[in-house]
Design a protein around this motif. Structure first.
Motif, PDB file in Angstrom:
ATOM      1  N   ALA A 187      46.704  53.175  64.521  1.00  0.00           N
ATOM      2  CA  ALA A 187      47.089  54.247  65.450  1.00  0.00           C
ATOM      3  C   ALA A 187      48.433  53.946  66.105  1.00  0.00           C
ATOM      4  O   ALA A 187      49.294  54.839  66.230  1.00  0.00           O
ATOM      5  CB  ALA A 187      46.004  54.427  66.503  1.00  0.00           C
ATOM      6  N   ASP A 188      48.635  52.708  66.509  1.00  0.00           N
ATOM      7  CA  ASP A 188      49.918  52.315  67.122  1.00  0.00           C
ATOM      8  C   ASP A 188      51.067  52.469  66.129  1.00  0.00           C
ATOM      9  O   ASP A 188      52.155  52.932  66.486  1.00  0.00           O
ATOM     10  CB  ASP A 188      49.845  50.868  67.617  1.00  0.00           C
ATOM     11  CG  ASP A 188      48.901  50.687  68.797  1.00  0.00           C
ATOM     12  OD1 ASP A 188      48.575  51.709  69.444  1.00  0.00           O
ATOM     13  OD2 ASP A 188      48.487  49.539  69.054  1.00  0.00           O
ATOM     14  N   PHE A 189      50.811  52.067  64.887  1.00  0.00           N
ATOM     15  CA  PHE A 189      51.825  52.194  63.836  1.00  0.00           C
ATOM     16  C   PHE A 189      52.208  53.653  63.642  1.00  0.00           C
ATOM     17  O   PHE A 189      53.397  53.999  63.532  1.00  0.00           O
ATOM     18  CB  PHE A 189      51.289  51.606  62.530  1.00  0.00           C
ATOM     19  CG  PHE A 189      52.172  51.827  61.338  1.00  0.00           C
ATOM     20  CD1 PHE A 189      53.288  51.029  61.120  1.00  0.00           C
ATOM     21  CD2 PHE A 189      51.893  52.837  60.420  1.00  0.00           C
ATOM     22  CE1 PHE A 189      54.115  51.235  60.014  1.00  0.00           C
ATOM     23  CE2 PHE A 189      52.707  53.046  59.312  1.00  0.00           C
ATOM     24  CZ  PHE A 189      53.818  52.246  59.113  1.00  0.00           C
ATOM     25  N   ALA A 190      51.190  54.516  63.600  1.00  0.00           N
ATOM     26  CA  ALA A 190      51.453  55.942  63.399  1.00  0.00           C
ATOM     27  C   ALA A 190      52.250  56.531  64.555  1.00  0.00           C
ATOM     28  O   ALA A 190      53.241  57.242  64.353  1.00  0.00           O
ATOM     29  CB  ALA A 190      50.134  56.690  63.222  1.00  0.00           C
ATOM     30  N   GLU A 191      51.844  56.200  65.757  1.00  0.00           N
ATOM     31  CA  GLU A 191      52.507  56.777  66.933  1.00  0.00           C
ATOM     32  C   GLU A 191      53.944  56.300  67.087  1.00  0.00           C
ATOM     33  O   GLU A 191      54.797  57.026  67.626  1.00  0.00           O
ATOM     34  CB  GLU A 191      51.710  56.443  68.194  1.00  0.00           C
ATOM     35  CG  GLU A 191      50.367  57.159  68.277  1.00  0.00           C
ATOM     36  CD  GLU A 191      49.618  56.852  69.560  1.00  0.00           C
ATOM     37  OE1 GLU A 191      50.194  57.060  70.640  1.00  0.00           O
ATOM     38  OE2 GLU A 191      48.460  56.384  69.484  1.00  0.00           O
ATOM     39  N   SER A 192      54.225  55.094  66.628  1.00  0.00           N
ATOM     40  CA  SER A 192      55.575  54.538  66.771  1.00  0.00           C
ATOM     41  C   SER A 192      56.478  54.831  65.578  1.00  0.00           C
ATOM     42  O   SER A 192      57.676  54.529  65.614  1.00  0.00           O
ATOM     43  CB  SER A 192      55.491  53.020  66.976  1.00  0.00           C
ATOM     44  OG  SER A 192      54.901  52.388  65.847  1.00  0.00           O
ATOM     45  N   SER A 193      55.928  55.424  64.524  1.00  0.00           N
ATOM     46  CA  SER A 193      56.721  55.737  63.332  1.00  0.00           C
ATOM     47  C   SER A 193      57.467  57.056  63.534  1.00  0.00           C
ATOM     48  O   SER A 193      56.949  57.984  64.158  1.00  0.00           O
ATOM     49  CB  SER A 193      55.816  55.851  62.100  1.00  0.00           C
ATOM     50  OG  SER A 193      55.208  54.606  61.817  1.00  0.00           O
ATOM     51  N   PRO A 194      58.671  57.158  62.983  1.00  0.00           N
ATOM     52  CA  PRO A 194      59.455  58.395  63.158  1.00  0.00           C
ATOM     53  C   PRO A 194      58.915  59.534  62.305  1.00  0.00           C
ATOM     54  O   PRO A 194      58.266  59.315  61.285  1.00  0.00           O
ATOM     55  CB  PRO A 194      60.857  57.988  62.705  1.00  0.00           C
ATOM     56  CG  PRO A 194      60.623  56.879  61.723  1.00  0.00           C
ATOM     57  CD  PRO A 194      59.436  56.126  62.240  1.00  0.00           C
ATOM     58  N   GLU A 195      59.212  60.739  62.734  1.00  0.00           N
ATOM     59  CA  GLU A 195      58.885  61.908  61.937  1.00  0.00           C
ATOM     60  C   GLU A 195      59.879  62.020  60.781  1.00  0.00           C
ATOM     61  O   GLU A 195      60.956  61.431  60.832  1.00  0.00           O
ATOM     62  CB  GLU A 195      58.922  63.167  62.812  1.00  0.00           C
ATOM     63  CG  GLU A 195      57.847  63.177  63.883  1.00  0.00           C
ATOM     64  CD  GLU A 195      57.876  64.447  64.708  1.00  0.00           C
ATOM     65  OE1 GLU A 195      58.819  65.252  64.537  1.00  0.00           O
ATOM     66  OE2 GLU A 195      56.937  64.641  65.510  1.00  0.00           O
TER      67      GLU A 195
END
Length: 358
Positions: free
Chosen positions: A335-343
């Motif tokens: 979840a942290d990886f997803a939230e911190s990854s750019p669009e």
């Protein structure tokens, strides 16, 4: 070449007229053989995989509530034993899988990194489909996982195409094609059954019967609620399995795959399972009672059943708690990886529109 009017030409392509053929033959073999005799390590692996799916889906539900996941989101909570039991029997690098829009669990059961799945759910560039597919349209040719399809039942004829490719290439692969009890009433499903039987394609059709399709019970929506019988008109043997028991699912998978790999043609498996959440995150599931859901959770939960069996075999409860803690941490990292990854960049709107090379 024989003419169309030549009766012997038909016999070449049609399933063999075997007077001893029995639609229950595989079911009888499965019931005689029983559930899969898993070692302690195998059962522990199944438990870990199911628990990962459960905790991942719970976190996905939370992120959806926070507005970090857009569009539709269909959770797999309650059905974990089906994907884990079936896909643990597949040959890695040889077989293929295709499913509908309730697809996160199947990908996790295939060993795909939770980080790239969660990133896809949240529409990030690091997602397995570059953030363009979202919850319903994930895809990985590297893992021979072909979606993730939003149109009800559309994956079934595509699965037959994958099976045809296996047969054409003579690579020994089998396609596992999942669909639900709602999709089982689609006309394209029966066209596919007919074609798969005629060509004796290496495919296992899996109906995940979670009892309610989009929100209508099978008793109200289907004239024939024993879905494993649906292949009878096409001489496809059917099996019905307790989809809440991972060892029963794995045992049935062994029987089905042996039949298909030996050139016996398609198999239809009905997995009787249950989803604890609504059809999608937007479904309040008012068509069933809370008591019914609690009854399934308390008495038929696949994860709790596997845990009880592990404890019965002498596994240390403290170790199982450590596994739970580790999986929660793994899901948190995803979840942290997803939230911190750019669009994705805006330029990505113009890529992957057409297949450029074959």
């Amino acid at each position: 070449m024989k003419s169309k009017g030549d009766a012997s030409a038909v016999a070449v392509t049609a399933p063999t007229e075997d007077p001893d053929f029995a639609l229950r033959s595989l079911q009888d073999k499965f019931e005689k053989q029983g559930s899969y005799k898993a070692s302690d390590d195998e059962l522990l692996t199944f438990y870990e995989q199911m628990l990962l799916i459960r905790r991942f889906e719970e976190r996905a539900g939370q992120l959806y509530g926070l507005g970090l996941i857009g569009g539709f989101c269909h959770l797999y909570i309650g059905q974990e034993a089906v994907a884990v039991g079936l896909q643990s029997a597949l040959a890695e690098g040889k077989d293929s899988v295709i499913t509908g829009y309730r697809d996160h669990g199947h990908m996790l059961a295939y060993g795909i990194d939770p980080k790239v799945i969660m990133a896809e759910l949240t529409g990030r560039q690091a997602g397995i489909s570059k953030g363009k597919g979202g919850s319903m349209h994930m895809f990985s040719t590297e893992h021979a996982f072909y979606g993730g399809h939003g149109i009800v039942g559309a994956q079934v004829p595509l699965g037959a195409g994958l099976a045809f490719a296996h047969k054409y290439r003579e690579d020994g692969g089998v396609c596992l094609a999942y669909f639900g009890d709602g999709a089982a009433n689609q006309g394209q499903v029966y066209e596919t059954f007919n074609m798969a039987a005629l060509w004796q394609l290496p495919i296992v059709f899996v109906i995940e019967n979670n009892q309610y399709a989009m929100g209508t019970s099978t008793a109200r929506s289907s004239a024939e609620t024993h879905f494993h019988r649906r292949g009878a008109a096409f001489r496809i043997p059917g099996m019905h399995v307790d989809g809440m028991d991972v060892l029963a699912v794995r045992g049935a998978a062994e029987v089905a795959l042996e039949h298909v790999r030996s050139g016996g043609g398609p198999v239809l498996m009905e997995m009787n399972t249950y989803r604890y959440r609504g059809h999608s995150m937007s479904d309040p599931a008012k068509y069933r009672t809370r008591d019914e859901v609690n009854e399934m959770r308390d008495k038929h939960d696949p994860i709790e059943a596997a845990k009880a069996e592990l404890l019965n075999r002498g596994k240390d409860e403290a170790k199982l708690k450590e596994i739970e803690k580790s999986i929660r941490a793994q899901v948190g990292e995803a979840a942290d990886f997803a939230e911190s990854s750019p669009e994705p960049e805006m330029s990505e709107l113009y890529t992957d529109v057409l297949v450029e090379t074959y």
